[in-house]
Design an enzyme around this catalytic site. Structure first.
Site, PDB file in Angstrom:
ATOM      1  N   GLY A 102       0.832  -1.200   0.000  1.00  0.00           N
ATOM      2  CA  GLY A 102       0.000   0.000   0.000  1.00  0.00           C
ATOM      3  C   GLY A 102       0.859   1.239   0.000  1.00  0.00           C
ATOM      4  O   GLY A 102       1.982   1.235  -0.533  1.00  0.00           O
ATOM      5  N   SER A 103       0.343   2.280   0.619  1.00  0.00           N
ATOM      6  CA  SER A 103       1.020   3.573   0.531  1.00  0.00           C
ATOM      7  C   SER A 103       2.197   3.644   1.491  1.00  0.00           C
ATOM      8  O   SER A 103       2.296   2.902   2.469  1.00  0.00           O
ATOM      9  CB  SER A 103       0.040   4.698   0.863  1.00  0.00           C
ATOM     10  OG  SER A 103      -0.246   4.681   2.249  1.00  0.00           O
ATOM     11  N   ARG A 104       3.084   4.587   1.204  1.00  0.00           N
ATOM     12  CA  ARG A 104       4.247   4.800   2.065  1.00  0.00           C
ATOM     13  C   ARG A 104       3.828   5.204   3.472  1.00  0.00           C
ATOM     14  O   ARG A 104       4.369   4.692   4.452  1.00  0.00           O
ATOM     15  CB  ARG A 104       5.106   5.886   1.424  1.00  0.00           C
ATOM     16  CG  ARG A 104       6.424   6.156   2.097  1.00  0.00           C
ATOM     17  CD  ARG A 104       7.274   6.962   1.140  1.00  0.00           C
ATOM     18  NE  ARG A 104       8.530   7.406   1.685  1.00  0.00           N
ATOM     19  CZ  ARG A 104       9.507   7.946   0.941  1.00  0.00           C
ATOM     20  NH1 ARG A 104       9.340   8.106  -0.358  1.00  0.00           N
ATOM     21  NH2 ARG A 104      10.639   8.330   1.483  1.00  0.00           N
ATOM     22  N   GLU A 156       5.429  -3.309   1.189  1.00  0.00           N
ATOM     23  CA  GLU A 156       5.786  -2.786  -0.121  1.00  0.00           C
ATOM     24  C   GLU A 156       5.069  -1.460  -0.249  1.00  0.00           C
ATOM     25  O   GLU A 156       3.854  -1.383  -0.073  1.00  0.00           O
ATOM     26  CB  GLU A 156       5.325  -3.757  -1.208  1.00  0.00           C
ATOM     27  CG  GLU A 156       5.746  -3.298  -2.587  1.00  0.00           C
ATOM     28  CD  GLU A 156       4.876  -3.910  -3.667  1.00  0.00           C
ATOM     29  OE1 GLU A 156       4.600  -5.108  -3.609  1.00  0.00           O
ATOM     30  OE2 GLU A 156       4.459  -3.142  -4.550  1.00  0.00           O
ATOM     31  N   CYS A 175       2.140  -1.051  -8.872  1.00  0.00           N
ATOM     32  CA  CYS A 175       3.330  -0.678  -8.102  1.00  0.00           C
ATOM     33  C   CYS A 175       4.539  -0.543  -9.014  1.00  0.00           C
ATOM     34  O   CYS A 175       5.503   0.125  -8.659  1.00  0.00           O
ATOM     35  CB  CYS A 175       3.650  -1.695  -7.024  1.00  0.00           C
ATOM     36  SG  CYS A 175       2.493  -3.043  -6.877  1.00  0.00           S
ATOM     37  N   GLU A 226       6.192   9.296  -6.142  1.00  0.00           N
ATOM     38  CA  GLU A 226       5.226   8.515  -6.901  1.00  0.00           C
ATOM     39  C   GLU A 226       3.898   9.262  -7.002  1.00  0.00           C
ATOM     40  O   GLU A 226       3.391   9.780  -6.008  1.00  0.00           O
ATOM     41  CB  GLU A 226       5.002   7.177  -6.179  1.00  0.00           C
ATOM     42  CG  GLU A 226       4.073   6.231  -6.927  1.00  0.00           C
ATOM     43  CD  GLU A 226       3.829   4.919  -6.168  1.00  0.00           C
ATOM     44  OE1 GLU A 226       4.229   4.817  -4.991  1.00  0.00           O
ATOM     45  OE2 GLU A 226       3.232   4.006  -6.771  1.00  0.00           O
TER      46      GLU A 226
END
Lengths: 534, 534
Positions: free
Chosen positions: B248-250, B272, B309, B401
């Site tokens: 998912g998101s950072r 990830e 991704c 991103e």
């Protein structure tokens, strides 16, 4: 090749690549814990600028060093071993003077250290560490062609290693962390343990000479001295450092782990911290040989003045046949144990505090105390305590490590209580079972629980003494370590400093040798999942 | 065996082992991003009590499940795959309705998911995952006997898996994390992504049925629904959970990593998170086929509405021959790209914000925009931007991103600037080089730098599309993942949920089968370091 021994004049300097740098953030001198006398020379302590200089050199070296032929790195490790052998008596004496450890230990630890370096040389030449995998492409596959995908391991980057107090050679400047990181292709910056700077300098000179002899970049290795957490934190938070090896206390390990996690780019910390290494003596073993076990127990507890990560701090026996004899034999052995020098006055004080805290608990019985030694400055006296399973289950204060020659016998009521005790344990480096064939039913029941608690489960022996080999695991669930999926001893330690990279449709001439068609290096590779020398 | 398809009535319940539980901490319903219509049924959200119920069941199941014969687990994974196949058209339609992804993608992702389950079944049967090593004892060795030491892998414990928004099957309820954790012997508690609860329930019913068919403990698998960080944090900080898989998101990944690190017993989080997947088009490739590359680039950028991704968010070309044609072809392809539904309105809003932020920068030129689509509720328009290498080096805001079909072409001045650009990149899942043979000198120079930045380096292709196999690495240095030493795709993913244990002098009858004398399972084992079926 043998290297003739010449006496090295200790300088007290930081060793940053090929350069000597005098640290200017204060100074320290080692103290002989046998006599309390300070040892020459004094060591200048490094600061942030020294860290940056060492890590900058390490990062520069990394580009070249990681791509050296593994055979060159193998030769380099062997040269380090030869150079350490070449330090001869000077090293043995300095280890004894700085640690108070006996000659036999200094010698055996040196042999272990050089064997370990040579073992990693053999690992490098065998080649499986490269993790070569090939999934050949299938250009005709429908609906989309399968790409050609290959995998190998690459080195992480410069590694910071923190020397341990209690293994001045084997977990220190050229110890397991350094050997495995250098083998992987990672330059190393060591922060020496402040208790044995002379030993550290001698070993660092051996590495420095081997770097030169092997014509490697100077930044492949540096040695820093520093006191307090400042230099260590600067090292771990330096952006050029990509992994950390540490052996020491739980509090210091957790501080480094937190510092590494707080970086802009978090990095792995392989910290070995705290273990009480429970021992379970099962009923028939206790019945058959209580005296022998009691004596052997205390021999293990008092090895190296109890200053081993694998020292058995807890022994569980079922109250019943043999328990009294076991305790009596252990008490007698404890009483006959001569006080031995501990590594530093700080460690001795912490030991006394820990043992006194145990002694002061109502639930704890003081069984025996070893002899004192007024002629030893930092003498640690062996101590033996006992308690009950009920108390152990009720009081988490009884679960912790007392670093030194103290151990606690826990008399458990029955099998059900034994199982509850196992459940209550934290993660451990080791767990030990003493059992006869008649105990196998119970042992087989404990084993699955213990393999979830410890990195190593052993039978009918004592956890002190860690065999360096291919199958050893020196690790374990938290708080034994911060990275239970790895080991710090044995050949798999190299994996801690590597990561896998996939290469997709990379033209043959640009592929790393280990991934080329026809397997020119003759490696074990996994091709479409199948292992072979293909 | 084939399982006949019967339509499953969606309940909106949490699935905790064999039980349905209605969540009472609010509710959600999926929204069809094509139409903006809510989809039946509504899903009750779980709370702390539900987490505890699921993890308690998982911990109970663990004791049995981890010790099942690997062949039983292989059969279980195959049954899950069969059951997912058996969901037939109902699953394909629900995926499309909840995600807006086209039919072909729903079908290919389902095939990938079931292939992956079957691949892990084959891994279990092959047996190398057990990591069997034997260092036989040498009782005669002097000065001390060498103990018999053996090593194998054991499962970590119950695993929490967080489903991803963008792969409702392959990185979700029965995706790679679940498949590899179940293969390793770890029960799994999934937190479904809230955007596709119906898809999640359907797949969870397939797993639940397979648990029953395989006569495994009910707690082997549970599915929870929850909104916001509450339930996720409760899951990650639950003491029974021993590892976490997340895609998912950072920001969410970092929050989970911090929560896991703050536990009394820290645990690994395999997150990830964030990757822009740089592509480098080298001069001769650019000269030879600028139009072809420009079109293929945009096809990759717009796959799945850019919600992959591995979507190429940055393309570096040297300003010179072919650059204009490349940019023109990419612009034309972008202009011809129809708007496509994005997964959720929240993702679409974040996409627009990210793309607008790029567009608003002085240094960034808007090259092309895809067509709009008023008939799609959550339409994402493709967008193409360009900037210079100077700007890229000066502005870190250009490195991040933008999740969606937006990409940035960076015109670099020369080779020296290209090398500086590579140095400036964060860690990535992938890095791509387009090169002809004439470019190999430059490509060979870039490759060492890129293999330190990415988990996968590929040539003359596009990073979207991750082949599931033995050599794949879907991972990479931070911030691409929180655990660069592992992969979330491919057979090595099983290693994330295992740790090594050493067995020293354990009596033969108590040894695990894989470590017994004579190698009764016929495994590949390392004996004294040497690989063989011995």
């Amino acid at each position: 090749m043998t290297v003739a021994h010449e006496t090295i004049t200790l300088t007290g300097n930081l060793i940053i690549g090929a350069q000597d740098v005098r640290g200017t953030d204060g100074e320290i001198a080692a103290v002989d814990p046998r006599t309390g006398q300070a040892l020459e020379p004094s060591y200048g302590l490094g600061g942030a600028a020294d860290v940056e200089r060492a890590t900058t050199l390490a990062a520069e070296a990394f580009a070249t060093y990681r791509q050296t032929d593994p055979d060159v790195r193998a030769g380099f490790l062997e040269r380090i071993a030869e150079r350490i052998d070449g330090l001869g008596e000077q090293l043995t004496e300095r280890v004894q003077a700085e640690t108070g450890l006996p000659r036999a230990r200094a010698e055996s630890e040196r042999a272990r250290t050089t064997n370990q370096l040579r073992l990693f040389a053999s690992v490098l030449r065998e080649g499986s560490w490269r993790g070569a995998r090939v999934d050949p492409g299938q250009p005709e596959r429908e609906p989309v062609p399968r790409p050609d995908v290959r995998q190998r391991a690459v080195a992480l980057g410069p590694v910071a290693v923190f020397g341990a107090s209690n293994f001045p050679l084997a977990f220190a400047v050229a110890g397991g962390d350094t050997a495995s990181a250098l083998a992987a292709g990672c330059p190393v910056v060591v922060k020496a343990h402040e208790a044995h700077p002379g030993t550290s300098e001698l070993v660092a000179r051996a590495i420095q000479a081997a770097v030169r002899d092997s014509e490697l970049p100077a930044g492949t290795f540096s040695l820093l001295f520093g006191s307090g957490p400042g230099l260590g934190t600067a090292l771990v938070t330096d952006p050029r450092i990509k992994a950390v090896g540490f052996t020491g206390s739980r509090s210091a390990g957790l501080a480094l782990t937190a510092a590494a996690a707080g970086r802009a780019e978090p990095i792995p910390v392989y910290a070995e911290m705290s273990s009480v290494n429970p021992v379970f003596i099962l009923p028939d073993a206790l019945r058959q040989r209580p005296e022998e076990l009691g004596a052997a127990y205390i021999a293990s507890v008092t090895t190296g003045a109890g200053q081993l990560c694998t020292s058995p701090g807890l022994v569980f026996v079922q109250d019943g046949e043999g328990a009294d004899e076991f305790l009596a034999a252990a008490a007698e052995a404890t009483g006959h144990t001569a006080a031995a020098p501990m590594l530093t006055s700080g460690i001795r004080e912490a030991y006394d505090r820990g043992a006194d805290a145990l002694a002061s608990r109502e639930s704890v019985q003081r069984v025996a105390v070893g002899s004192a030694a007024d002629d030893i400055a930092c003498a640690g006296q062996a101590r033996l305590f006992a308690t009950t399973g009920d108390a152990f289950l009720a009081e988490p204060e009884l679960h912790g490590e007392v670093f030194g020659a103290t151990s606690l016998v826990v008399l458990v009521r029955d099998r059900a209580q034994l199982e509850r005790v196992v459940d209550a344990l934290e993660g451990q480096l080791t767990a030990t079972i003493h059992a006869t064939t008649a105990d196998h039913d119970l042992a087989g029941g404990l084993l699955p629980a213990l393999e979830l608690k410890a990195g190593r489960v052993l039978f009918n022996g004592w956890p002190t003494g860690v065999e360096v080999g291919h199958a050893m695991v020196h690790g374990g669930p938290f708080p034994a370590t911060s990275a239970p999926r790895t080991t710090s001893v044995g050949t798999r330690a190299i994996e801690r400093f590597l990561r896998p990279v996939a290469y997709q449709n990379v033209p043959g001439e640009l592929l790393p040798d280990e991934l080329r068609d026809g397997n020119p290096l003759g490696l074990w590779r996994r091709v479409d999942g199948e292992l072979g020398r293909h």
